[in-house]
Design an enzyme around this catalytic site. Structure first.
Site, mmCIF file in Angstrom:
data_model
loop_
_atom_site.group_PDB
_atom_site.id
_atom_site.type_symbol
_atom_site.label_atom_id
_atom_site.label_comp_id
_atom_site.label_asym_id
_atom_site.label_seq_id
_atom_site.Cartn_x
_atom_site.Cartn_y
_atom_site.Cartn_z
ATOM 1 N N SER A 122 6.827 3.392 2.528
ATOM 2 C CA SER A 122 6.511 2.152 1.823
ATOM 3 C C SER A 122 5.634 2.428 0.612
ATOM 4 C CB SER A 122 5.912 1.071 2.713
ATOM 5 O OG SER A 122 5.976 -0.165 2.009
ATOM 6 N N HIS A 145 -6.006 -1.275 -7.434
ATOM 7 C CA HIS A 145 -6.258 -2.023 -8.667
ATOM 8 C C HIS A 145 -7.774 -2.017 -8.836
ATOM 9 C CE1 HIS A 145 -2.116 -3.429 -8.447
ATOM 10 N NE2 HIS A 145 -2.363 -3.676 -7.179
ATOM 11 N N CYS A 186 5.897 1.681 7.231
ATOM 12 C CA CYS A 186 6.744 1.188 8.309
ATOM 13 C C CYS A 186 6.884 2.266 9.382
ATOM 14 C CB CYS A 186 8.112 0.754 7.779
ATOM 15 S SG CYS A 186 8.990 2.028 6.896
#
Length: 124
Positions: free
Chosen positions: A65, A70, A85
C-alpha cells in the site's frame, strides 16, 4: 505474496519536530524509504515535493500500500500515514522508525483496522 482485504492503517500527528529535519526533502525521502525497508515492505516508488517557502510531502508507494508524510516546518508538525494490507507487514514498525528519526516532542497515533467490515480505532 497473497493479499486480503485486512489491513492496518496508522495515522500519526507529530509535534515539536526540528524545522530543518522536516524541511529537507532529500532527508525525508531517504528516511521514508528506510522506514518502509525496516518494516519489511516492498518499495515500488518514492515521490516527493518541496514547497515554497517551506514544507514537503513524500509518498512511498508500496506493494502492500503506502507511507506518506506531509510537513509544516513553521509549526514543527508532520502528518504521517502508513497503510499496509495483509498480516505480514505492520505499518507501525515504519511509523516508529520515523518517530525515532524525527524525534518529535509529542506524538498522537491512531490505528484503524481496515477491510474487515467493522471499524476498530485504537490509540497507539
Amino acid at each position: 505474496m497473497q493479499y486480503d482485504t485486512f489491513g492496518r492503517h496508522i495515522i500519526a500527528d507529530a509535534w515539536g519536530i526540528d524545522f530543518n529535519k522536516i524541511n529537507d526533502l532529500e532527508f525525508l525521502k531517504f528516511h521514508m524509504k528506510e522506514a518502509a525497508n525496516v518494516s519489511g515492505a516492498t518499495v515500488l516508488s518514492v515521490e516527493g515535493q518541496a514547497f515554497s517557502p517551506v514544507g514537503a510531502t513524500v509518498m512511498v508507494v508500496l506493494s502492500e500500500s503506502h507511507l506518506s508524510i506531509h510537513t509544516y516546518p513553521e509549526r514543527g508538525f508532520a502528518a504521517i500515514d502508513g497503510y499496509t494490507c495483509g498480516n505480514q507487514i505492520d505499518p507501525k514498525v515504519a511509523i516508529n522508525y520515523l518517530v525515532k528519526i524525527l524525534q518529535p516532542k509529542n506524538v498522537y497515533m491512531k490505528k484503524i483496522v481496515r477491510g474487515t467490515g467493522e471499524l476498530i480505532i485504537s490509540s497507539g
